[in-house]
Design a protein around this motif. Sequence first.
Motif, PDB file in Angstrom:
ATOM      1  N   ALA A 212       0.823  -1.208   0.000  1.00 60.20           N
ATOM      2  CA  ALA A 212       0.000   0.000   0.000  1.00 60.20           C
ATOM      3  C   ALA A 212       0.857   1.259   0.000  1.00 60.20           C
ATOM      4  O   ALA A 212       0.575   2.236  -0.719  1.00 60.20           O
ATOM      5  N   GLU A 213       1.935   1.248   0.799  1.00 58.42           N
ATOM      6  CA  GLU A 213       2.819   2.412   0.877  1.00 58.42           C
ATOM      7  C   GLU A 213       3.536   2.642  -0.453  1.00 58.42           C
ATOM      8  O   GLU A 213       3.633   3.785  -0.933  1.00 58.42           O
ATOM      9  N   ALA A 214       4.031   1.567  -1.069  1.00 57.89           N
ATOM     10  CA  ALA A 214       4.751   1.701  -2.339  1.00 57.89           C
ATOM     11  C   ALA A 214       3.817   2.156  -3.454  1.00 57.89           C
ATOM     12  O   ALA A 214       4.160   3.043  -4.247  1.00 57.89           O
ATOM     13  N   GLU A 215       2.635   1.573  -3.507  1.00 61.37           N
ATOM     14  CA  GLU A 215       1.682   1.986  -4.538  1.00 61.37           C
ATOM     15  C   GLU A 215       1.242   3.429  -4.325  1.00 61.37           C
ATOM     16  O   GLU A 215       1.047   4.184  -5.286  1.00 61.37           O
ATOM     17  N   GLY A 216       1.092   3.820  -3.060  1.00 59.21           N
ATOM     18  CA  GLY A 216       0.713   5.197  -2.759  1.00 59.21           C
ATOM     19  C   GLY A 216       1.752   6.205  -3.204  1.00 59.21           C
ATOM     20  O   GLY A 216       1.432   7.380  -3.432  1.00 59.21           O
ATOM     21  N   LYS A 217       2.998   5.754  -3.331  1.00 56.19           N
ATOM     22  CA  LYS A 217       4.073   6.629  -3.796  1.00 56.19           C
ATOM     23  C   LYS A 217       4.302   6.496  -5.308  1.00 56.19           C
ATOM     24  O   LYS A 217       5.287   7.017  -5.834  1.00 56.19           O
ATOM     25  N   GLY A 218       3.400   5.772  -5.958  1.00 52.35           N
ATOM     26  CA  GLY A 218       3.455   5.698  -7.413  1.00 52.35           C
ATOM     27  C   GLY A 218       4.303   4.589  -7.995  1.00 52.35           C
ATOM     28  O   GLY A 218       4.533   4.558  -9.213  1.00 52.35           O
ATOM     29  N   HIS A 219       4.765   3.662  -7.175  1.00 52.10           N
ATOM     30  CA  HIS A 219       5.581   2.568  -7.682  1.00 52.10           C
ATOM     31  C   HIS A 219       4.711   1.446  -8.257  1.00 52.10           C
ATOM     32  O   HIS A 219       3.555   1.264  -7.857  1.00 52.10           O
ATOM     33  N   ASP A 220       5.282   0.696  -9.167  1.00 49.32           N
ATOM     34  CA  ASP A 220       4.638  -0.493  -9.741  1.00 49.32           C
ATOM     35  C   ASP A 220       5.021  -1.677  -8.865  1.00 49.32           C
ATOM     36  O   ASP A 220       6.213  -1.973  -8.720  1.00 49.32           O
ATOM     37  N   VAL A 221       4.053  -2.342  -8.254  1.00 47.82           N
ATOM     38  CA  VAL A 221       4.339  -3.364  -7.247  1.00 47.82           C
ATOM     39  C   VAL A 221       3.925  -4.751  -7.719  1.00 47.82           C
ATOM     40  O   VAL A 221       2.823  -4.946  -8.233  1.00 47.82           O
ATOM     41  N   VAL A 222       4.827  -5.704  -7.509  1.00 44.69           N
ATOM     42  CA  VAL A 222       4.542  -7.117  -7.754  1.00 44.69           C
ATOM     43  C   VAL A 222       4.386  -7.793  -6.393  1.00 44.69           C
ATOM     44  O   VAL A 222       5.304  -7.754  -5.565  1.00 44.69           O
ATOM     45  N   ILE A 223       3.242  -8.405  -6.155  1.00 42.27           N
ATOM     46  CA  ILE A 223       2.988  -9.105  -4.898  1.00 42.27           C
ATOM     47  C   ILE A 223       3.416 -10.559  -5.069  1.00 42.27           C
ATOM     48  O   ILE A 223       2.869 -11.279  -5.904  1.00 42.27           O
ATOM     49  N   ALA A 224       4.402 -10.981  -4.280  1.00 46.73           N
ATOM     50  CA  ALA A 224       4.945 -12.331  -4.393  1.00 46.73           C
ATOM     51  C   ALA A 224       4.716 -13.088  -3.091  1.00 46.73           C
ATOM     52  O   ALA A 224       5.178 -12.679  -2.027  1.00 46.73           O
ATOM     53  N   ALA A 225       3.980 -14.188  -3.184  1.00 50.51           N
ATOM     54  CA  ALA A 225       3.684 -15.036  -2.036  1.00 50.51           C
ATOM     55  C   ALA A 225       3.259 -16.397  -2.562  1.00 50.51           C
ATOM     56  O   ALA A 225       3.053 -16.569  -3.769  1.00 50.51           O
ATOM     57  N   ARG A 226       3.137 -17.348  -1.667  1.00 51.29           N
ATOM     58  CA  ARG A 226       2.711 -18.671  -2.117  1.00 51.29           C
ATOM     59  C   ARG A 226       1.364 -18.620  -2.811  1.00 51.29           C
ATOM     60  O   ARG A 226       1.107 -19.347  -3.773  1.00 51.29           O
ATOM     61  N   SER A 227       0.483 -17.746  -2.340  1.00 49.66           N
ATOM     62  CA  SER A 227      -0.851 -17.643  -2.942  1.00 49.66           C
ATOM     63  C   SER A 227      -0.807 -17.053  -4.346  1.00 49.66           C
ATOM     64  O   SER A 227      -1.770 -17.174  -5.101  1.00 49.66           O
ATOM     65  N   THR A 228       0.314 -16.422  -4.708  1.00 49.45           N
ATOM     66  CA  THR A 228       0.460 -15.886  -6.063  1.00 49.45           C
ATOM     67  C   THR A 228       1.417 -16.747  -6.893  1.00 49.45           C
ATOM     68  O   THR A 228       1.866 -16.332  -7.963  1.00 49.45           O
ATOM     69  N   GLY A 229       1.760 -17.932  -6.371  1.00 48.27           N
ATOM     70  CA  GLY A 229       2.590 -18.865  -7.122  1.00 48.27           C
ATOM     71  C   GLY A 229       4.076 -18.747  -6.900  1.00 48.27           C
ATOM     72  O   GLY A 229       4.878 -19.306  -7.660  1.00 48.27           O
ATOM     73  N   VAL A 230       4.488 -18.046  -5.841  1.00 51.86           N
ATOM     74  CA  VAL A 230       5.915 -17.868  -5.558  1.00 51.86           C
ATOM     75  C   VAL A 230       6.258 -18.541  -4.239  1.00 51.86           C
ATOM     76  O   VAL A 230       5.656 -18.259  -3.210  1.00 51.86           O
ATOM     77  N   ASP A 231       7.240 -19.428  -4.274  1.00 48.51           N
ATOM     78  CA  ASP A 231       7.673 -20.147  -3.067  1.00 48.51           C
ATOM     79  C   ASP A 231       9.179 -19.935  -2.914  1.00 48.51           C
ATOM     80  O   ASP A 231       9.975 -20.546  -3.627  1.00 48.51           O
ATOM     81  N   ILE A 232       9.561 -19.079  -1.987  1.00 47.90           N
ATOM     82  CA  ILE A 232      10.984 -18.762  -1.840  1.00 47.90           C
ATOM     83  C   ILE A 232      11.779 -19.918  -1.255  1.00 47.90           C
ATOM     84  O   ILE A 232      12.996 -19.974  -1.396  1.00 47.90           O
ATOM     85  N   SER A 233      11.110 -20.869  -0.608  1.00 45.96           N
ATOM     86  CA  SER A 233      11.826 -22.008  -0.036  1.00 45.96           C
ATOM     87  C   SER A 233      12.298 -22.983  -1.104  1.00 45.96           C
ATOM     88  O   SER A 233      13.235 -23.750  -0.880  1.00 45.96           O
ATOM     89  N   THR A 234      11.658 -22.959  -2.269  1.00 52.00           N
ATOM     90  CA  THR A 234      12.056 -23.821  -3.385  1.00 52.00           C
ATOM     91  C   THR A 234      12.558 -23.019  -4.580  1.00 52.00           C
ATOM     92  O   THR A 234      13.208 -23.564  -5.470  1.00 52.00           O
ATOM     93  N   GLY A 235      12.211 -21.746  -4.619  1.00 49.31           N
ATOM     94  CA  GLY A 235      12.553 -20.911  -5.761  1.00 49.31           C
ATOM     95  C   GLY A 235      11.480 -20.874  -6.824  1.00 49.31           C
ATOM     96  O   GLY A 235      11.584 -20.121  -7.804  1.00 49.31           O
TER      97      GLY A 235
END
Length: 248
Positions: A18-41
Amino acid sequence: MRIAVLGGTGLMGKLVVAEAEGKGHDVVIAARSTGVDISTGAGLAGALEGVDAVVDVSDHVTNSAKKAVAFFETAARNIAAAESAAGVRHHVVLSIVNCDDPRLKAFGYYRGKAAQEQAVGASGIPFTILRSTQWFEFGQKTVSLMGFGPLALVPRMRSKPVAAKTVAEALVQAVEKGPSGRVADLAGPEVLEIPDMTRKILRHHGTKKLLIPVSMPGAGKAMRSGALLPGADSISTGPSLDEWLATN
């Protein structure tokens, strides 16, 4: 700027987004629910395509030092490899005040965060590490995790809690400033006992729970005696607990 937020669906992640978007940045949300798993890559390559900076506020709640260290080190390696391939120029990670304090080494989660910091520093990716104290939201989270009907266990801890939104703002500012290494620790304006803080928050929301203060195994004495408090070179900033409650 295009910013990927790892752990972007969690409490801190949502605030950073919310803070980054409020400052006009383009944000990519990365989480398991969006198909990203940092424990496996898995999914990291796609998530970091065209990204300028990464903010890592991902989490893995465990008090097993072995599990915590393994998770954070593996995730840091996976993230760095994907950042290198994608040409990411800045990695910002949120850590915890005094996570590397020998007095707290019995607390496995802190050892995991200390290992994460070391891995980020050795990754070759330009970085910023921001440590914060516990958040005001920590009280309610503890009650939800350690609540049993009308009772709840709350760790005996002295800290200078800070609002999570304040931390999110600092993380986005760190992105905009550029790689700065380890920056000043971030804390709230008051030294508080966590059980007292939690009790006040629950009363404010009309939640009736009998709180039972408990000492954390191994590191309890250190946490009670001030091992969680930041050093003199830290930054203390509001809101205070009362000011935060007035808007929450």
